[in-house]
Design a protein around this motif. Structure first.
Motif, PDB file in Angstrom:
ATOM      1  N   TRP A 197      27.344  24.153  29.335  1.00  0.00           N
ATOM      2  CA  TRP A 197      28.185  25.210  28.757  1.00  0.00           C
ATOM      3  C   TRP A 197      28.709  26.125  29.861  1.00  0.00           C
ATOM      4  O   TRP A 197      29.878  26.512  29.858  1.00  0.00           O
ATOM      5  N   MET A 198      27.845  26.477  30.810  1.00  0.00           N
ATOM      6  CA  MET A 198      28.273  27.324  31.928  1.00  0.00           C
ATOM      7  C   MET A 198      29.348  26.625  32.757  1.00  0.00           C
ATOM      8  O   MET A 198      30.361  27.224  33.137  1.00  0.00           O
ATOM      9  N   TRP A 199      29.132  25.351  33.037  1.00  0.00           N
ATOM     10  CA  TRP A 199      30.078  24.592  33.869  1.00  0.00           C
ATOM     11  C   TRP A 199      31.451  24.518  33.210  1.00  0.00           C
ATOM     12  O   TRP A 199      32.481  24.574  33.899  1.00  0.00           O
ATOM     13  N   ALA A 200      31.455  24.428  31.900  1.00  0.00           N
ATOM     14  CA  ALA A 200      32.735  24.353  31.180  1.00  0.00           C
ATOM     15  C   ALA A 200      33.518  25.658  31.249  1.00  0.00           C
ATOM     16  O   ALA A 200      34.729  25.673  31.005  1.00  0.00           O
ATOM     17  N   ARG A 201      32.856  26.777  31.578  1.00  0.00           N
ATOM     18  CA  ARG A 201      33.536  28.074  31.694  1.00  0.00           C
ATOM     19  C   ARG A 201      34.314  28.192  33.010  1.00  0.00           C
ATOM     20  O   ARG A 201      35.085  29.106  33.206  1.00  0.00           O
ATOM     21  N   ARG A 202      34.032  27.296  33.958  1.00  0.00           N
ATOM     22  CA  ARG A 202      34.714  27.222  35.250  1.00  0.00           C
ATOM     23  C   ARG A 202      34.543  28.508  36.073  1.00  0.00           C
ATOM     24  O   ARG A 202      33.499  29.134  36.006  1.00  0.00           O
ATOM     25  N   SER A 203      35.549  28.862  36.856  1.00  0.00           N
ATOM     26  CA  SER A 203      35.554  30.019  37.763  1.00  0.00           C
ATOM     27  C   SER A 203      34.254  30.090  38.571  1.00  0.00           C
ATOM     28  O   SER A 203      33.834  29.091  39.154  1.00  0.00           O
ATOM     29  N   PHE A 204      33.596  31.259  38.599  1.00  0.00           N
ATOM     30  CA  PHE A 204      32.420  31.423  39.461  1.00  0.00           C
ATOM     31  C   PHE A 204      31.222  30.619  38.984  1.00  0.00           C
ATOM     32  O   PHE A 204      30.243  30.452  39.717  1.00  0.00           O
ATOM     33  N   TRP A 205      31.268  30.088  37.747  1.00  0.00           N
ATOM     34  CA  TRP A 205      30.169  29.253  37.248  1.00  0.00           C
ATOM     35  C   TRP A 205      30.041  27.971  38.067  1.00  0.00           C
ATOM     36  O   TRP A 205      28.975  27.349  38.085  1.00  0.00           O
ATOM     37  N   TYR A 206      31.113  27.571  38.741  1.00  0.00           N
ATOM     38  CA  TYR A 206      31.037  26.393  39.603  1.00  0.00           C
ATOM     39  C   TYR A 206      30.077  26.614  40.777  1.00  0.00           C
ATOM     40  O   TYR A 206      29.613  25.659  41.400  1.00  0.00           O
ATOM     41  N   LEU A 207      29.795  27.866  41.096  1.00  0.00           N
ATOM     42  CA  LEU A 207      28.812  28.186  42.126  1.00  0.00           C
ATOM     43  C   LEU A 207      27.433  28.456  41.520  1.00  0.00           C
ATOM     44  O   LEU A 207      26.407  28.107  42.114  1.00  0.00           O
ATOM     45  N   VAL A 208      27.423  29.063  40.343  1.00  0.00           N
ATOM     46  CA  VAL A 208      26.158  29.439  39.706  1.00  0.00           C
ATOM     47  C   VAL A 208      25.374  28.208  39.275  1.00  0.00           C
ATOM     48  O   VAL A 208      24.161  28.110  39.515  1.00  0.00           O
ATOM     49  N   VAL A 209      26.041  27.250  38.629  1.00  0.00           N
ATOM     50  CA  VAL A 209      25.341  26.079  38.089  1.00  0.00           C
ATOM     51  C   VAL A 209      24.666  25.265  39.188  1.00  0.00           C
ATOM     52  O   VAL A 209      23.480  24.927  39.065  1.00  0.00           O
ATOM     53  N   PRO A 210      25.348  24.914  40.305  1.00  0.00           N
ATOM     54  CA  PRO A 210      24.629  24.196  41.374  1.00  0.00           C
ATOM     55  C   PRO A 210      23.454  24.996  41.930  1.00  0.00           C
ATOM     56  O   PRO A 210      22.408  24.416  42.261  1.00  0.00           O
TER      57      PRO A 210
END
Length: 666
Positions: free
Chosen positions: A507-520
């Motif tokens: 769900w976080m990854w689908a939100r894009r933007s800074f979540w692309y850094l948070v999820v990894p």
């Protein structure tokens, strides 16, 4: 003889896959093959066990058992079944599309698969001198015990099975996975190779079933891909210590990673007891290697049957019958998985009130499971009281011993007891947060999210919530003499939990933007401690000797000079050379026997009296029907054993290998 082990495993797995066609008409081919591994193991193992009681463990017995496991292939005589399998094969080929994300995960799983192969290759292997070695320090005692069971089937004529370390007592430990390995070894495969091939097949099945189950639950390929490393590389905050360790290291980063100084998920002195799943369970507790894919197959079949919402009985009865059959053989496969499946099945049946749907599961489990259970408990000497004690805190010891005792003290009031429990809750929670890292906070976020923010599918939330009962129950009730063994129940809560966490990350990854850094970043934090421990095993940084070459030679001498069902007097050690001969020991390692509910202290005292040549030594030999006695480095090195050489002189030495002597007592 790798080819023998691989061929044997592949054939009975095909038989198990063919069995699924009788109960599930349509299923993705990959799921069918994955279920076929535990199902085929059950067919091959149960058939071979029955035959071995009549014919012994011979190549003929193994071949006949293999033929029995292949009988479901007769289903392919049906033209409709053949057409269905062809359609499943074509559909599987159509699903393979090389996209950038697919290529990334393909490379990831190839590398991860290589790491797993190295990991399980390190479970047991031959040293340069012909010794038995292990790269996983947590596996030292376990692998020696499993070798004793396997050799008992191969060279000890142990039918019906007696406990290798408690002669005369029925073996109530779920031994089917070891019996299957013994079948492979009976055809000429070395035991390390037999264990390795079996482990890879079962863990491969586990990975596929976990991936497919998560995919069905979430509808997301990303969730399915995340859940496998989240499960297998489990750990907590122990990885933070690695930075201090690296600063103290004198060599470079590569040398440090190749020689990690200790574990980061299993460190009792620092409060880490939730060891990495691979290192402390799948790499050591061999019965759970069979139990986990079997349980996941049952979950997948339940999910297909829409057990929590209800569908037409005609479309659900087949999967439920197959699930019941898989559950039924678990008394011989893995008892903790059996208890979890029956318990969760009962809860979900109560919640859904769809009795017609659940009836086939429970009836089939009863029909298949009752003979297996009776076989296991017949003439058992296991004391059951230690398996049902009130023990809050799991293995974290959240209360001092005197307060634990007070819980059972009738002089202490009930409110005082409740006070003890409430006072321990902060420590309790801190230890779980320390051991599981971000898993618990993320799991809480995933489950409390509203329908307006659907981080977790609603249907999965209903399926998951009953597993919380496993967590609560295993934190309050001691299900084995050793409280830590409750992890075999807690692991099912963990597997369900990481699916929820993977859904949240998706769900976080689908939100894009800074979540692309948070999820990894979250993914690395969740898996780093476990990855370090797995690296330590794959690089063999903690390689240890299980049996020396001399002990293996002495075991061969025992086989040549003693009958298969002879009884031995030895030191109460976990790795006596006698175990490699398949013979039974009167009193073995206390840690094994105590954890299996067997009281070995009276026997152990008597064995020490025999070594010391006590006045009643001859009477004790008659009492325990002892046939042979061993004197070697283990006996001489035990500070609690005083060897009376003058007493032993009246017994002939019938074999001598290095420092090992074998005395004939009668």
């Amino acid at each position: 003889m790798w080819l023998v082990a691989i061929s044997l495993t592949a054939l009975y797995a095909l038989g198990g896959a063919a069995l699924t066609t009788f109960f599930v008409r349509r299923m993705p081919l990959l799921e069918r093959l994955a279920i076929g591994v535990p199902a085929g193991s059950a067919l091959f193992g149960l058939g071979g066990l029955t035959l071995a009681h009549a014919l012994g463990m011979t190549p003929l017995t193994v071949i006949l058992a293999l033929i029995l496991s292949l009988l479901p292939l007769l289903a392919l005589r049906d033209k409709n079944r053949r057409r269905q399998l062809v359609r499943e094969w074509r559909q599987a080929r159509l699903r393979v599309k090389l996209r950038p994300a697919t290529l990334f995960w393909l490379i990831f799983y190839v590398l991860f698969g290589i790491a797993l192969i190295l990991f399980f290759r390190g479970a047991l292997f031959f040293g340069s001198s012909g010794s038995y070695e292990t790269a996983n320090w947590a596996n030292m005692g376990d692998v020696a015990y499993h070798l004793a069971i396997i050799e008992g089937f191969l060279r000890g004529e142990n039918f019906p099975p007696e406990h290798p370390e408690f002669a005369g007592a029925r073996l109530t430990y779920p031994f089917l996975v070891d019996f299957i390995a013994a079948q492979s070894a009976a055809l000429g495969t070395s035991i390390p190779d037999a264990l390795f091939v079996q482990n890879v097949a079962l863990i491969g099945s586990f990975g596929v079933l976990l991936h497919r189950f998560a995919r069905r639950v979430s509808g997301s390929e990303l969730v399915a891909n995340l859940v496998i490393p989240l499960a297998l590389l489990s750990g907590g905050w122990g990885f933070l210590r690695v930075f201090t360790d690296f600063r103290e290291a004198q060599n470079g980063l590569l040398d440090f990673l190749l020689h990690l100084p200790h574990d980061y998920t299993n460190d009792p002195e620092r409060g880490y007891r939730w060891g990495n799943m691979l290192c402390v369970l799948l790499g050591t507790q061999r019965s759970i290697v069979l139990g986990l894919p079997t349980g996941l197959a049952i979950w997948l079949l339940w999910w297909r049957s829409r057990a929590d919402s209800g569908v037409k009985r005609t479309s659900a009865v087949g999967p439920m019958v197959l699930a019941g059959g898989l559950c039924g053989f678990l008394p011989l496969g893995h008892v903790h998985t059996l208890l979890v499946m029956l318990g969760l099945g009962a809860v979900w049946a109560l919640l859904t009130r769809n009795w017609r749907l659940w009836r086939p599961f429970f009836l089939t489990a009863l029909v298949v499971g009752l003979p297996c259970a009776l076989f296991m408990i017949f003439q058992s000497q296991t004391e059951t009281e230690p398996f049902r004690r009130f023990h809050p805190g799991w293995d974290f010891k959240v209360m001092p011993d005197e307060r634990m005792n007070a819980i059972f003290d009738e002089k202490v009031g009930v409110f005082t007891k409740i006070g003890y429990l409430l006072a321990s809750l902060p420590t309790w929670g801190q230890l779980w947060l320390k051991n599981t890292g971000l898993t618990l906070p993320l799991l809480l976020v995933a489950l409390v999210s509203s329908e307006a923010i659907p981080t977790v599918p609603t249907r999965w939330r209903r399926f998951y919530l009953p597993t919380i009962l496993l967590f609560v129950f295993a934190n309050l009730i001691q299900l084995a003499p050793w409280p830590w063994d409750n992890i075999k129940v807690l692991i099912w809560w963990h597997l369900a939990g990481v699916i929820s966490v993977a859904c949240l990350l998706n769900w976080m990854w689908a939100r894009r933007s800074f979540w692309y850094l948070v999820v990894p970043a979250l993914f690395i934090i969740l898996t780093l401690a476990g990855a370090l421990d797995v690296t330590r095993v794959t690089t063999r940084a903690a390689q240890q000797n299980v049996y020396t070459a001399e002990e293996r030679d002495f075991a061969d001498a025992i086989v040549k000079n003693t009958p298969p069902r002879a009884r031995f007097v030895t030191a109460p050690t976990y790795n006596s050379a006698v175990y490699l001969s398949g013979r039974r020991v009167i009193a073995g390692y206390y840690g094994h026997l105590w954890s299996h509910g067997l009281n070995s202290q009276p026997r152990e005292i008597d064995m020490k009296s025999i070594y010391s040549g006590a006045p009643d030594a001859d009477q004790l030999l008659q009492k325990w029907q002892a046939d042979y006695l061993v004197v070697g480095p283990r006996e001489k090195g035990d500070p609690h054993i005083k060897i009376n050489e003058a007493y032993l002189k009246k017994f002939p030495v019938i074999a001598r290998v290095g420092e090992h002597r074998l005395f004939k007592l009668r």
